[in-house]
Scaffold this motif. Sequence first.
Motif, PDB file in Angstrom:
ATOM      1  N   PHE A   3      -2.536   3.118  -0.487  1.00  0.00           N
ATOM      2  CA  PHE A   3      -2.071   1.787  -0.899  1.00  0.00           C
ATOM      3  C   PHE A   3      -2.577   1.406  -2.284  1.00  0.00           C
ATOM      4  N   SER A   4      -3.705   1.955  -2.715  1.00  0.00           N
ATOM      5  CA  SER A   4      -4.141   1.702  -4.091  1.00  0.00           C
ATOM      6  C   SER A   4      -3.203   2.383  -5.085  1.00  0.00           C
ATOM      7  N   ALA A   5      -2.734   3.579  -4.744  1.00  0.00           N
ATOM      8  CA  ALA A   5      -1.771   4.264  -5.621  1.00  0.00           C
ATOM      9  C   ALA A   5      -0.487   3.452  -5.750  1.00  0.00           C
ATOM     10  N   MET A   6      -0.042   2.837  -4.661  1.00  0.00           N
ATOM     11  CA  MET A   6       1.144   1.989  -4.732  1.00  0.00           C
ATOM     12  C   MET A   6       0.876   0.758  -5.588  1.00  0.00           C
ATOM     13  N   ALA A   7      -0.283   0.145  -5.437  1.00  0.00           N
ATOM     14  CA  ALA A   7      -0.626  -1.032  -6.237  1.00  0.00           C
ATOM     15  C   ALA A   7      -0.586  -0.702  -7.724  1.00  0.00           C
ATOM     16  N   ARG A   8      -1.063   0.484  -8.084  1.00  0.00           N
ATOM     17  CA  ARG A   8      -1.048   0.886  -9.491  1.00  0.00           C
ATOM     18  C   ARG A   8       0.383   1.067  -9.987  1.00  0.00           C
ATOM     19  N   GLN A   9       1.240   1.650  -9.164  1.00  0.00           N
ATOM     20  CA  GLN A   9       2.652   1.778  -9.547  1.00  0.00           C
ATOM     21  C   GLN A   9       3.293   0.409  -9.773  1.00  0.00           C
ATOM     22  N   LEU A  10       2.887  -0.563  -8.975  1.00  0.00           N
ATOM     23  CA  LEU A  10       3.480  -1.897  -9.057  1.00  0.00           C
ATOM     24  C   LEU A  10       2.944  -2.718 -10.223  1.00  0.00           C
ATOM     25  N   GLY A  11       1.896  -2.219 -10.903  1.00  0.00           N
ATOM     26  CA  GLY A  11       1.429  -2.898 -12.110  1.00  0.00           C
ATOM     27  C   GLY A  11      -0.011  -3.346 -12.110  1.00  0.00           C
TER      28      GLY A  11
END
Length: 298
Positions: free
Chosen positions: A108-116
Motif C-alpha cells: 500500500f505504500s507503493a500505491m501511495a507513492r504512485q498516487l503522488g
Amino acid sequence: VVDVQTGGILAAASVPGFDLNRYRADYAALSADAAAPLLDRVCQGLYAPGSAFKPAVAAAALTAGIDPAATVNCTGRYGGPVDLRTALEYSCNIFFYDVGRRLSVDVFSAMARQLGLATPTGVEIAEAQGRLTWSSDENYQAGLTLMAAIGQGNTAVTPLQLAAYAATLANCGQRPALHFADRAVNAATGETVWQYTPTFTTVPGGEGVFGPIRDGTKRMARTTRVLREGPVACAAKTGSPQLADTLPGGGHYVNSVLIGYAPADDPQIAMAVVLEYGGGGSNAAPILRAVLDAVFDG
C-alpha cells in the motif's frame, strides 16, 4: 488548490506568513519566531496524513483484487459490518487495519507513492521529499503496518503532495504534474512566448479501482454539514493524525487534514488543507467550503 485538468496551482497559502517587502529588515525576528513563518508549509512542511491516507490503501486493495463489497466488522465508530465504500464514508480504522495487514505495508505504500505521496510533484520550487512507511525501516515491526494503514507510522507528506494525490483520485488515476508557471508573455507585445503543456502519469486501475473510492469519498463529504450544503457536491476525506505532544489531561493533540475535489462527478479542482494542532479533520471542512464558495458560488 489545483486545477485537475492542467496541474496548475490555483492557490497556495502558508500561515503564518510575512511581508515580503520587509523580508530583509525583519529577517532576524522572522528567523527567531517559534511559529516558523519562513517555512513554506505548502511545499516543505511534512505531516502525517492520518485517515486522508485511506483512499490509497483502498486503491491498493482494489488493485490486488479485493472485492469492494466484502465486509469487515467495524467495532468502532460504525458498529457493524462495513464494505470499502462505507469504511471510507465513516473512516473505519478496523477495516483499514485488516486490509493493510492483508496487503502488507510495502504494497500500500507503493500505491501511495504512485498516487503522488512522498514523490516529487513537478513544482518549480524546492519541495520536501516526504516519506512513507516500509518494512525495511529501522524501527519496523508488525504493528507499524497497522498504523501506516491509517496514515500514521513513519508516513509524512507535504500539503502539496496531498493536493496532487487528491487530483489523481479526481482524475481516475491520471496524476498531473503540478506547476505554478502557466505561460511567459512578451512584455512589449503581449505575445505568449511559452505555454505550459500539462503532463500526467497514469496509475492503472480505471473505474474498477477509482469508482468505489469516488463513491466512498462522495458519501463521506455528505456526512459533514458544511460540505453537504456547499454550492456543488464534492468528494472528501478527513484525517485526524495524532501528534507526539501530550494533552495536559492525557491523550494527544491532533492535526486536521482534509483532501477533496469538486464537483464530485465532473472534477475541476482538487484541494488539500492541513491545520497544525487543528483538533481533527472535520475542523478543516470550513476552509474547503470557503474554496468551493469562492470558485462555484456565483
